[in-house]
Design a protein around this motif. Structure first.
Motif, short mmCIF file in Angstrom:
data_model
loop_
_atom_site.label_atom_id
_atom_site.label_comp_id
_atom_site.label_asym_id
_atom_site.label_seq_id
_atom_site.Cartn_x
_atom_site.Cartn_y
_atom_site.Cartn_z
N SER A 20 9.03 -2.75 2.32
CA SER A 20 8.54 -2.03 1.14
C SER A 20 8.68 -2.91 -0.09
O SER A 20 9.64 -3.67 -0.21
N CYS A 21 7.73 -2.77 -0.98
CA CYS A 21 7.76 -3.48 -2.26
C CYS A 21 7.60 -2.43 -3.34
O CYS A 21 6.52 -1.84 -3.49
N ALA A 22 8.65 -2.17 -4.07
CA ALA A 22 8.63 -1.16 -5.12
C ALA A 22 8.51 -1.83 -6.49
O ALA A 22 9.14 -2.85 -6.76
N GLY A 23 7.70 -1.21 -7.33
CA GLY A 23 7.58 -1.71 -8.69
C GLY A 23 8.48 -0.90 -9.60
O GLY A 23 8.15 0.23 -9.94
N ASN A 24 9.62 -1.45 -9.95
CA ASN A 24 10.55 -0.77 -10.85
C ASN A 24 10.16 -1.06 -12.29
O ASN A 24 10.39 -2.14 -12.81
N GLY A 25 9.54 -0.06 -12.92
CA GLY A 25 9.04 -0.28 -14.27
C GLY A 25 7.85 -1.21 -14.30
O GLY A 25 7.55 -1.81 -15.34
N SER A 70 -0.46 -1.98 3.24
CA SER A 70 -1.01 -0.77 2.65
C SER A 70 -0.34 -0.53 1.31
O SER A 70 0.70 -1.12 1.01
N ARG A 71 -0.96 0.35 0.52
CA ARG A 71 -0.37 0.66 -0.77
C ARG A 71 -0.41 2.15 -1.03
O ARG A 71 -1.35 2.83 -0.59
N ASP A 72 0.59 2.64 -1.72
CA ASP A 72 0.66 4.04 -2.13
C ASP A 72 0.90 4.03 -3.63
O ASP A 72 2.04 3.89 -4.09
N ASN A 73 -0.17 4.15 -4.38
CA ASN A 73 -0.04 4.06 -5.84
C ASN A 73 0.78 5.21 -6.42
O ASN A 73 1.46 5.04 -7.44
N ALA A 74 0.75 6.36 -5.78
CA ALA A 74 1.55 7.50 -6.26
C ALA A 74 3.04 7.19 -6.19
O ALA A 74 3.82 7.65 -7.02
N LYS A 75 3.43 6.40 -5.20
CA LYS A 75 4.84 6.00 -5.05
C LYS A 75 5.11 4.63 -5.65
O LYS A 75 6.24 4.14 -5.58
N ASN A 76 4.06 4.02 -6.20
CA ASN A 76 4.20 2.69 -6.80
C ASN A 76 4.84 1.71 -5.81
O ASN A 76 5.75 0.95 -6.15
N THR A 77 4.33 1.74 -4.59
CA THR A 77 4.93 0.94 -3.51
C THR A 77 3.83 0.35 -2.63
O THR A 77 2.81 0.99 -2.39
N VAL A 78 4.08 -0.86 -2.17
CA VAL A 78 3.22 -1.51 -1.19
C VAL A 78 4.06 -1.78 0.05
O VAL A 78 5.23 -2.16 -0.05
N TYR A 79 3.45 -1.58 1.21
CA TYR A 79 4.17 -1.72 2.48
C TYR A 79 3.58 -2.85 3.32
O TYR A 79 2.41 -3.18 3.22
N LEU A 80 4.42 -3.38 4.17
CA LEU A 80 3.97 -4.32 5.19
C LEU A 80 4.57 -3.86 6.51
O LEU A 80 5.78 -4.01 6.74
N GLU A 81 3.74 -3.25 7.34
CA GLU A 81 4.16 -2.81 8.67
C GLU A 81 4.02 -3.99 9.61
O GLU A 81 2.94 -4.56 9.74
N MET A 82 5.12 -4.35 10.26
CA MET A 82 5.12 -5.51 11.14
C MET A 82 5.48 -5.08 12.55
O MET A 82 6.58 -4.56 12.77
#
Length: 123
Positions: A20-25, A70-82
């Protein structure tokens, strides 16, 4: 404001992880987001990238069919499923912002990146 990666760990060959990649602020919806990886002593390489406008995705050849970004803009997160991980996938994985993704995205134009998360695949 920063990017924060999580989800790394130790798995056996054939195992799976979701990073997961979260954008904090940091509003990720305005950026293309890519995943890169680096092994100490080797060059950093682009793994996958997803655009923000149309969510088109790109993958390096060695991970196609195994990784999904994939990305979930509502959660401000991008995922990498491996999935079906291999020992050669072992590296520190970073997420980063870019202006746009395209074929053969290599991460050379990234503007911001996080601290990384370690992925280790044992044989």
């Amino acid at each position: 404001a920063q990017l924060v990666e999580s989800g790394g760990g130790l798995v056996h060959t054939g195992g799976s992880l979701r990073l997961s990649c979260a954008g904090n602020g940091f509003p990720l919806e305005y950026y293309a987001i890519g995943w890169l990886r680096q092994v100490p002593g080797k060059e950093r390489e682009g793994v996958s990238c997803i655009n923000n406008i149309d969510s088109t995705t790109y993958y390096r050849t060695s991970v196609k069919g195994r990784f999904t970004i994939s990305r979930d803009n509502a959660k401000n997160t991008v995922y990498l499923e491996m999935n079906n991980l291999k020992p050669e996938d072992t590296a520190i994985y970073y997420c980063a912002t870019d202006h746009r993704c395209g074929p053969n995205w290599d991460g050379t134009s990234i503007t911001t990146w996080g601290q990384g998360t370690q992925v280790t695949v044992s044989s």
